[in-house]
Scaffold this motif. Structure first.
Motif, PDB file in Angstrom:
ATOM      1  N   LYS A  79      -2.129  -5.223  -6.460  1.00  0.00           N
ATOM      2  CA  LYS A  79      -3.193  -4.979  -7.437  1.00  0.00           C
ATOM      3  C   LYS A  79      -4.375  -4.203  -6.851  1.00  0.00           C
ATOM      4  CE  LYS A  79      -2.301  -9.133 -10.224  1.00  0.00           C
ATOM      5  NZ  LYS A  79      -2.860 -10.435 -10.673  1.00  0.00           N
ATOM      6  N   ALA A  80      -4.419  -4.068  -5.543  1.00  0.00           N
ATOM      7  CA  ALA A  80      -5.590  -3.488  -4.876  1.00  0.00           C
ATOM      8  C   ALA A  80      -5.797  -2.017  -5.241  1.00  0.00           C
ATOM      9  CB  ALA A  80      -5.455  -3.634  -3.366  1.00  0.00           C
ATOM     10  N   ASP A  81      -7.067  -1.648  -5.399  1.00  0.00           N
ATOM     11  CA  ASP A  81      -7.436  -0.240  -5.567  1.00  0.00           C
ATOM     12  C   ASP A  81      -7.700   0.408  -4.218  1.00  0.00           C
ATOM     13  OD1 ASP A  81      -7.602  -0.330  -8.533  1.00  0.00           O
ATOM     14  OD2 ASP A  81      -9.259  -1.707  -8.128  1.00  0.00           O
ATOM     15  N   TYR A 102       4.034  -2.419  -0.737  1.00  0.00           N
ATOM     16  CA  TYR A 102       3.723  -3.270  -1.887  1.00  0.00           C
ATOM     17  C   TYR A 102       2.568  -2.718  -2.731  1.00  0.00           C
ATOM     18  CZ  TYR A 102       6.500  -6.809   0.617  1.00  0.00           C
ATOM     19  OH  TYR A 102       7.510  -7.491   1.256  1.00  0.00           O
ATOM     20  N   LYS A 103       1.859  -1.715  -2.234  1.00  0.00           N
ATOM     21  CA  LYS A 103       0.684  -1.207  -2.944  1.00  0.00           C
ATOM     22  C   LYS A 103       1.089  -0.333  -4.135  1.00  0.00           C
ATOM     23  CE  LYS A 103       0.071   3.069  -0.276  1.00  0.00           C
ATOM     24  NZ  LYS A 103       0.363   3.969  -1.409  1.00  0.00           N
ATOM     25  N   LYS A 104       0.148  -0.160  -5.049  1.00  0.00           N
ATOM     26  CA  LYS A 104       0.400   0.781  -6.147  1.00  0.00           C
ATOM     27  C   LYS A 104       0.158   2.207  -5.658  1.00  0.00           C
ATOM     28  CE  LYS A 104      -4.203  -0.168  -8.131  1.00  0.00           C
ATOM     29  NZ  LYS A 104      -4.918  -0.818  -9.257  1.00  0.00           N
ATOM     30  N   GLU A 105       0.721   3.163  -6.354  1.00  0.00           N
ATOM     31  CA  GLU A 105       0.741   4.548  -5.886  1.00  0.00           C
ATOM     32  C   GLU A 105      -0.649   5.131  -5.686  1.00  0.00           C
ATOM     33  OE1 GLU A 105       2.703   8.888  -7.167  1.00  0.00           O
ATOM     34  OE2 GLU A 105       3.260   7.049  -8.222  1.00  0.00           O
ATOM     35  N   GLU A 106      -1.570   4.818  -6.582  1.00  0.00           N
ATOM     36  CA  GLU A 106      -2.895   5.441  -6.535  1.00  0.00           C
ATOM     37  C   GLU A 106      -3.873   4.716  -5.609  1.00  0.00           C
ATOM     38  OE1 GLU A 106      -2.832   2.789 -10.310  1.00  0.00           O
ATOM     39  OE2 GLU A 106      -1.441   3.966  -9.065  1.00  0.00           O
ATOM     40  N   CYS A 107      -3.423   3.662  -4.937  1.00  0.00           N
ATOM     41  CA  CYS A 107      -4.299   2.890  -4.050  1.00  0.00           C
ATOM     42  C   CYS A 107      -4.743   3.736  -2.859  1.00  0.00           C
ATOM     43  CB  CYS A 107      -3.557   1.648  -3.562  1.00  0.00           C
ATOM     44  SG  CYS A 107      -4.504   0.634  -2.412  1.00  0.00           S
ATOM     45  N   LEU A 108      -6.021   3.635  -2.509  1.00  0.00           N
ATOM     46  CA  LEU A 108      -6.562   4.319  -1.329  1.00  0.00           C
ATOM     47  C   LEU A 108      -6.386   3.419  -0.109  1.00  0.00           C
ATOM     48  CD1 LEU A 108      -9.897   5.710  -2.820  1.00  0.00           C
ATOM     49  CD2 LEU A 108      -7.760   6.956  -2.464  1.00  0.00           C
ATOM     50  N   VAL A 109      -5.908   3.989   1.011  1.00  0.00           N
ATOM     51  CA  VAL A 109      -5.610   3.203   2.206  1.00  0.00           C
ATOM     52  C   VAL A 109      -6.422   3.718   3.388  1.00  0.00           C
ATOM     53  CG1 VAL A 109      -3.804   2.486   3.819  1.00  0.00           C
ATOM     54  CG2 VAL A 109      -3.277   2.729   1.380  1.00  0.00           C
ATOM     55  N   TYR A 110      -7.038   2.780   4.113  1.00  0.00           N
ATOM     56  CA  TYR A 110      -7.820   3.111   5.305  1.00  0.00           C
ATOM     57  C   TYR A 110      -7.309   2.281   6.482  1.00  0.00           C
ATOM     58  CZ  TYR A 110     -11.154   5.066   1.940  1.00  0.00           C
ATOM     59  OH  TYR A 110     -11.753   5.795   0.933  1.00  0.00           O
ATOM     60  N   ASP A 111      -7.211   2.905   7.637  1.00  0.00           N
ATOM     61  CA  ASP A 111      -6.772   2.230   8.857  1.00  0.00           C
ATOM     62  C   ASP A 111      -8.005   1.822   9.661  1.00  0.00           C
ATOM     63  OD1 ASP A 111      -5.745   1.405  11.272  1.00  0.00           O
ATOM     64  OD2 ASP A 111      -4.531   3.189  11.633  1.00  0.00           O
ATOM     65  N   SER A 112      -8.253   0.523   9.724  1.00  0.00           N
ATOM     66  CA  SER A 112      -9.479   0.046  10.387  1.00  0.00           C
ATOM     67  C   SER A 112      -9.425   0.171  11.903  1.00  0.00           C
ATOM     68  CB  SER A 112      -9.764  -1.409  10.003  1.00  0.00           C
ATOM     69  OG  SER A 112      -8.739  -2.266  10.495  1.00  0.00           O
ATOM     70  N   ALA A 113      -8.247   0.485  12.471  1.00  0.00           N
ATOM     71  CA  ALA A 113      -8.157   0.681  13.918  1.00  0.00           C
ATOM     72  C   ALA A 113      -9.042   1.834  14.371  1.00  0.00           C
ATOM     73  CB  ALA A 113      -6.708   0.930  14.328  1.00  0.00           C
ATOM     74  N   ALA A 166     -16.297   1.123  -3.005  1.00  0.00           N
ATOM     75  CA  ALA A 166     -15.311   0.571  -3.942  1.00  0.00           C
ATOM     76  C   ALA A 166     -15.986  -0.356  -4.943  1.00  0.00           C
ATOM     77  CB  ALA A 166     -14.228  -0.179  -3.170  1.00  0.00           C
ATOM     78  N   GLU A 167     -16.908  -1.168  -4.471  1.00  0.00           N
ATOM     79  CA  GLU A 167     -17.617  -2.086  -5.363  1.00  0.00           C
ATOM     80  C   GLU A 167     -18.438  -1.333  -6.399  1.00  0.00           C
ATOM     81  OE1 GLU A 167     -17.906  -5.731  -5.481  1.00  0.00           O
ATOM     82  OE2 GLU A 167     -15.949  -5.342  -4.570  1.00  0.00           O
ATOM     83  N   SER A 168     -19.075  -0.248  -5.967  1.00  0.00           N
ATOM     84  CA  SER A 168     -19.899   0.540  -6.897  1.00  0.00           C
ATOM     85  C   SER A 168     -19.054   1.193  -7.983  1.00  0.00           C
ATOM     86  CB  SER A 168     -20.680   1.618  -6.134  1.00  0.00           C
ATOM     87  OG  SER A 168     -19.813   2.635  -5.646  1.00  0.00           O
ATOM     88  N   GLU A 169     -17.745   1.345  -7.697  1.00  0.00           N
ATOM     89  CA  GLU A 169     -16.825   1.944  -8.659  1.00  0.00           C
ATOM     90  C   GLU A 169     -15.976   0.891  -9.370  1.00  0.00           C
ATOM     91  OE1 GLU A 169     -14.642   4.652  -6.207  1.00  0.00           O
ATOM     92  OE2 GLU A 169     -16.333   6.059  -5.974  1.00  0.00           O
ATOM     93  N   GLN A 170     -16.380  -0.381  -9.219  1.00  0.00           N
ATOM     94  CA  GLN A 170     -15.679  -1.496  -9.858  1.00  0.00           C
ATOM     95  C   GLN A 170     -14.208  -1.585  -9.434  1.00  0.00           C
ATOM     96  OE1 GLN A 170     -17.396  -3.772 -12.065  1.00  0.00           O
ATOM     97  NE2 GLN A 170     -19.038  -2.664 -11.021  1.00  0.00           N
ATOM     98  N   LYS A 171     -13.965  -1.339  -8.153  1.00  0.00           N
ATOM     99  CA  LYS A 171     -12.609  -1.396  -7.620  1.00  0.00           C
ATOM    100  C   LYS A 171     -12.412  -2.658  -6.782  1.00  0.00           C
ATOM    101  CE  LYS A 171     -11.836   3.613  -7.504  1.00  0.00           C
ATOM    102  NZ  LYS A 171     -11.584   4.799  -6.644  1.00  0.00           N
ATOM    103  N   MET A 172     -11.159  -3.098  -6.725  1.00  0.00           N
ATOM    104  CA  MET A 172     -10.820  -4.290  -5.945  1.00  0.00           C
ATOM    105  C   MET A 172     -10.295  -3.867  -4.568  1.00  0.00           C
ATOM    106  SD  MET A 172      -8.103  -6.544  -4.956  1.00  0.00           S
ATOM    107  CE  MET A 172      -6.817  -6.968  -6.135  1.00  0.00           C
TER     108      MET A 172
END
Length: 255
Positions: free
Chosen positions: A25-27, A43-54, A68-74
């Motif tokens: 469900k994550a954005d 498991y993510k949805k196609e449009e989900c943005l992914v960041y590598d914290s390493a 993400a919060e300012s854009e109402q994203k989870m």
């Protein structure tokens, strides 16, 4: 909302059902790329943005979450194992609280459980060890003096040692200093539950040479104590036919 999710020890099907659902469900997903199995991102949805914290600092992680919060994203912050163990989540939670950002923590299966399954062992064998010490060697990140390896070793309990594979000579010395004999059973578990998992049974005195022989340099847990050998132990009282419990009468008790 921000969800701090435990990814589990490595195998993608060992994430919890809740964790998997949150990933789907994550954005935005921020994951510990140096430790988390990238297959979990399937498991993510196609449009989900992914960041590598390493490759990110704490400030950069929080900045992504704020956007993400300012854009109402989870957002899902994906941590290896269980986030409560060496997950550096307290500092993130403090930052979120200071900004009024809601968050929840989804527990995960720790790599210490994955290591036990790889070794087919029980940490808490009756009459052998009923305690497990989870700790690490002091390195670039210090450890409180009262929590030294030697001080914990003096108890003779089962020890699960994280983040110490690169310091095995010093680790052996500290364990012996604390009271373990060099021949005390030990194990090295590399990438527990991953496809490339490797287990090495050795002793406290041979930790370094055993890791070198098997080309293990990082991403491994060290297990120390007599529970590793599983040779002599008492059977559980809970399932002893002579033992009375709340649910059944033992044959060894008077009628």
């Amino acid at each position: 909302m921000v969800h701090m999710v435990g990814a589990g020890p490595g195998a993608p099907d060992l994430i919890t059902m809740r964790g998997k659902e949150l990933l789907s469900k994550a954005d935005v997903i921020i994951y510990a790329g140096s430790l988390v199995n990238p297959q979990l991102l399937d498991y993510k949805k196609e449009e989900c943005l992914v960041y590598d914290s390493a490759r990110m600092t704490l400030e950069e992680v929080i900045s992504v979450i704020e956007k993400a919060e300012s854009e109402q994203k989870m957002t899902v912050r994906l941590h290896t194992g269980d986030p409560s163990l060496y997950g550096a989540i307290r500092e993130q939670m403090d930052q979120l609280e200071a900004r009024g950002i809601s968050y929840e923590v989804c527990p995960g299966v720790s790599s210490l459980s994955g290591a036990a399954s790889a070794l087919k062992m029980e940490y808490t064998l009756p009459d052998v060890s009923q305690s497990v010490v989870i700790t690490r060697m002091a390195g670039r990140t210090p450890v409180p003096e009262k929590e030294s390896i030697a001080s914990f070793a003096s108890h003779g309990a089962t020890m699960v040692i994280f983040l110490s594979t690169g310091m095995l000579k010093a680790l052996s010395e500290e364990l012996v200093k604390g009271g373990y004999l060099p021949e005390t059973p030990a194990a090295i578990v590399y990438k527990a539950t991953w496809e490339e998992e490797k287990t090495v049974i050795c002793t406290v005195g041979t930790l370094k040479e055993s890791a070198e022989k098997n080309n293990i340099k990082k991403t491994a847990l060290i297990i120390v104590g007599n529970a590793v050998s599983q040779n002599a132990y008492q059977r559980s009282k809970l399932y002893d036919p002579d033992f009375t419990t709340e649910y059944r009468k033992g044959t060894g008790e008077p009628s």
